[in-house]
Scaffold this motif. Structure first.
Motif, PDB file in Angstrom:
ATOM      1  N   UNK A 114      -8.980   4.496  -2.344  1.00 29.99           N
ATOM      2  CA  UNK A 114     -10.370   4.768  -1.970  1.00 29.99           C
ATOM      3  C   UNK A 114     -10.920   3.627  -1.125  1.00 29.99           C
ATOM      4  N   UNK A 115     -11.502   3.988  -0.003  1.00 29.48           N
ATOM      5  CA  UNK A 115     -12.110   3.013   0.881  1.00 29.48           C
ATOM      6  C   UNK A 115     -11.153   2.341   1.851  1.00 29.48           C
ATOM      7  N   UNK A 116      -9.874   2.636   1.750  1.00 29.52           N
ATOM      8  CA  UNK A 116      -8.907   2.001   2.646  1.00 29.52           C
ATOM      9  C   UNK A 116      -9.156   2.475   4.078  1.00 29.52           C
ATOM     10  N   UNK A 117      -9.210   1.572   5.029  1.00 30.83           N
ATOM     11  CA  UNK A 117      -9.411   1.986   6.417  1.00 30.83           C
ATOM     12  C   UNK A 117      -8.229   2.828   6.916  1.00 30.83           C
ATOM     13  N   UNK A 118      -8.527   3.815   7.726  1.00 30.27           N
ATOM     14  CA  UNK A 118      -7.497   4.725   8.241  1.00 30.27           C
ATOM     15  C   UNK A 118      -6.363   3.972   8.944  1.00 30.27           C
ATOM     16  N   UNK A 119      -6.633   2.938   9.762  1.00 33.40           N
ATOM     17  CA  UNK A 119      -5.501   2.233  10.386  1.00 33.40           C
ATOM     18  C   UNK A 119      -4.518   1.642   9.363  1.00 33.40           C
ATOM     19  N   UNK A 120      -5.032   1.129   8.260  1.00 28.63           N
ATOM     20  CA  UNK A 120      -4.157   0.577   7.224  1.00 28.63           C
ATOM     21  C   UNK A 120      -3.434   1.699   6.487  1.00 28.63           C
ATOM     22  N   UNK A 121      -4.118   2.793   6.232  1.00 32.39           N
ATOM     23  CA  UNK A 121      -3.483   3.957   5.605  1.00 32.39           C
ATOM     24  C   UNK A 121      -2.353   4.475   6.486  1.00 32.39           C
ATOM     25  N   UNK A 122      -2.586   4.546   7.801  1.00 30.19           N
ATOM     26  CA  UNK A 122      -1.534   4.987   8.728  1.00 30.19           C
ATOM     27  C   UNK A 122      -0.317   4.066   8.663  1.00 30.19           C
ATOM     28  N   UNK A 123      -0.561   2.759   8.590  1.00 29.41           N
ATOM     29  CA  UNK A 123       0.562   1.804   8.502  1.00 29.41           C
ATOM     30  C   UNK A 123       1.367   2.038   7.225  1.00 29.41           C
ATOM     31  N   UNK A 124       0.664   2.275   6.110  1.00 31.51           N
ATOM     32  CA  UNK A 124       1.353   2.518   4.843  1.00 31.51           C
ATOM     33  C   UNK A 124       2.172   3.810   4.919  1.00 31.51           C
ATOM     34  N   UNK A 125       1.609   4.834   5.527  1.00 32.66           N
ATOM     35  CA  UNK A 125       2.331   6.105   5.657  1.00 32.66           C
ATOM     36  C   UNK A 125       3.530   5.937   6.585  1.00 32.66           C
ATOM     37  N   UNK A 126       3.378   5.129   7.623  1.00 30.36           N
ATOM     38  CA  UNK A 126       4.508   4.849   8.520  1.00 30.36           C
ATOM     39  C   UNK A 126       5.647   4.171   7.756  1.00 30.36           C
ATOM     40  N   UNK A 127       5.304   3.249   6.873  1.00 30.77           N
ATOM     41  CA  UNK A 127       6.321   2.597   6.033  1.00 30.77           C
ATOM     42  C   UNK A 127       7.050   3.658   5.203  1.00 30.77           C
ATOM     43  N   UNK A 128       6.289   4.564   4.602  1.00 26.97           N
ATOM     44  CA  UNK A 128       6.898   5.628   3.799  1.00 26.97           C
ATOM     45  C   UNK A 128       7.754   6.551   4.664  1.00 26.97           C
ATOM     46  N   UNK A 129       7.306   6.821   5.879  1.00 28.81           N
ATOM     47  CA  UNK A 129       8.078   7.680   6.794  1.00 28.81           C
ATOM     48  C   UNK A 129       9.421   7.056   7.131  1.00 28.81           C
ATOM     49  N   UNK A 130       9.423   5.750   7.361  1.00 28.86           N
ATOM     50  CA  UNK A 130      10.665   5.053   7.715  1.00 28.86           C
ATOM     51  C   UNK A 130      11.670   5.040   6.564  1.00 28.86           C
ATOM     52  N   UNK A 131      11.181   5.186   5.339  1.00 31.43           N
ATOM     53  CA  UNK A 131      12.082   5.213   4.186  1.00 31.43           C
ATOM     54  C   UNK A 131      12.265   6.640   3.659  1.00 31.43           C
ATOM     55  N   UNK A 132      11.888   7.627   4.485  1.00 31.38           N
ATOM     56  CA  UNK A 132      12.037   9.053   4.146  1.00 31.38           C
ATOM     57  C   UNK A 132      11.314   9.446   2.860  1.00 31.38           C
ATOM     58  N   UNK A 133      10.184   8.789   2.577  1.00 30.89           N
ATOM     59  CA  UNK A 133       9.378   9.151   1.412  1.00 30.89           C
ATOM     60  C   UNK A 133       8.121   9.917   1.798  1.00 30.89           C
TER      61      UNK A 133
ATOM     62  N   UNK B 284       0.841  -1.201   0.000  1.00 30.32           N
ATOM     63  CA  UNK B 284       0.000   0.000   0.000  1.00 30.32           C
ATOM     64  C   UNK B 284       0.875   1.250   0.000  1.00 30.32           C
ATOM     65  N   UNK B 285       2.005   1.197   0.710  1.00 34.66           N
ATOM     66  CA  UNK B 285       2.925   2.338   0.736  1.00 34.66           C
ATOM     67  C   UNK B 285       3.418   2.637  -0.677  1.00 34.66           C
ATOM     68  N   UNK B 286       3.788   1.609  -1.428  1.00 35.05           N
ATOM     69  CA  UNK B 286       4.242   1.815  -2.812  1.00 35.05           C
ATOM     70  C   UNK B 286       3.126   2.363  -3.692  1.00 35.05           C
ATOM     71  N   UNK B 287       1.902   1.825  -3.526  1.00 34.46           N
ATOM     72  CA  UNK B 287       0.751   2.328  -4.285  1.00 34.46           C
ATOM     73  C   UNK B 287       0.520   3.802  -3.956  1.00 34.46           C
ATOM     74  N   UNK B 288       0.565   4.133  -2.686  1.00 35.60           N
ATOM     75  CA  UNK B 288       0.341   5.507  -2.239  1.00 35.60           C
ATOM     76  C   UNK B 288       1.398   6.453  -2.787  1.00 35.60           C
ATOM     77  N   UNK B 289       2.663   6.068  -2.694  1.00 37.58           N
ATOM     78  CA  UNK B 289       3.736   6.937  -3.175  1.00 37.58           C
ATOM     79  C   UNK B 289       3.677   7.083  -4.696  1.00 37.58           C
ATOM     80  N   UNK B 290       3.369   6.019  -5.401  1.00 34.56           N
ATOM     81  CA  UNK B 290       3.236   6.099  -6.867  1.00 34.56           C
ATOM     82  C   UNK B 290       2.099   7.040  -7.247  1.00 34.56           C
TER      83      UNK B 290
END
Length: 189
Positions: A153-172, A123-129
């Motif tokens: 669209x429709x992704x639950x906020x907890x899963x979105x937060x996890x994806x953003x956390x992944x991006x944060x850890x890779x400085x994206x 999801x992090x890759x999908x979001x960043x793309x």
């Protein structure tokens, strides 16, 4: 009845194993470890592919008892008149969590899981793309703005937060406090 594939009203192709009565028997009734492991593998594949097909994120024990619900096409087999028992679904959900293919949501309960038919890293890759393709880099977006007109669209906020956390850890990406709650800024890889 011969085992055969079947297309559901939503267009999902059920594998032939779905016609086998043992697939819908209680999980705890399978004393053979090989059979137990095989059925768990079959259900893992079936639930995750169906969830992806229908873009379903939450699976609840109660879904085993809801005629006509979002999950009824696979939790009930009309052709053999069998429904997965809630105890089997509960056991299966625990197996999904143990394999990191789901998390209990909300945490500290065991009646509902948030499915990872795409892992948070995917999801992090999908979001960043998406952010890159739509020119959203270095722009602050709220979680709502991300999840409405996007592949998320429709992704639950907890899963979105996890994806953003992944991006944060890779400085994206960087999580930022905004007037309406939380926002995120995306960076170039």
């Amino acid at each position: 009845m011969a085992l055969s594939t079947h297309t559901t009203p939503s267009g999902f192709l059920l594998p032939s194993i779905h016609s086998a009565p043992p697939l819908l028997h209680a999980h705890s009734e399978q004393p053979n470890q090989y059979t137990h492991a095989h059925l768990t593998e079959q259900w893992t594949r079936l639930i995750l592919t169906y969830a992806r097909h229908k873009r379903l994120f939450i699976l609840r024990i109660e879904d085993a008892k809801v005629p006509g619900g979002d999950w009824d096409e696979i939790l009930y087999n009309e052709r053999i008149k069998r429904r997965i028992p809630p105890s089997y679904l509960s056991s299966f959900m625990a197996a999904l969590v143990a394999q990191n293919l789901a998390v209990y949501e909300p945490a500290k309960q065991t009646r509902a899981v948030l499915l990872h038919w795409r892992l948070p890293e995917e999801w992090a890759d999908v979001l960043h793309s998406w952010a890159t393709a739509t020119g959203q880099l270095n722009t602050i977006l709220t979680f709502y703005e991300i999840s409405v007109p996007s592949p998320l669209s429709g992704i639950p906020i907890p899963l979105l937060r996890r994806a953003i956390t992944v991006l944060s850890h890779s400085n994206r990406a960087q999580i930022i406090g905004v007037a309406d709650g939380k926002g995120v800024r995306f960076f170039v890889r």
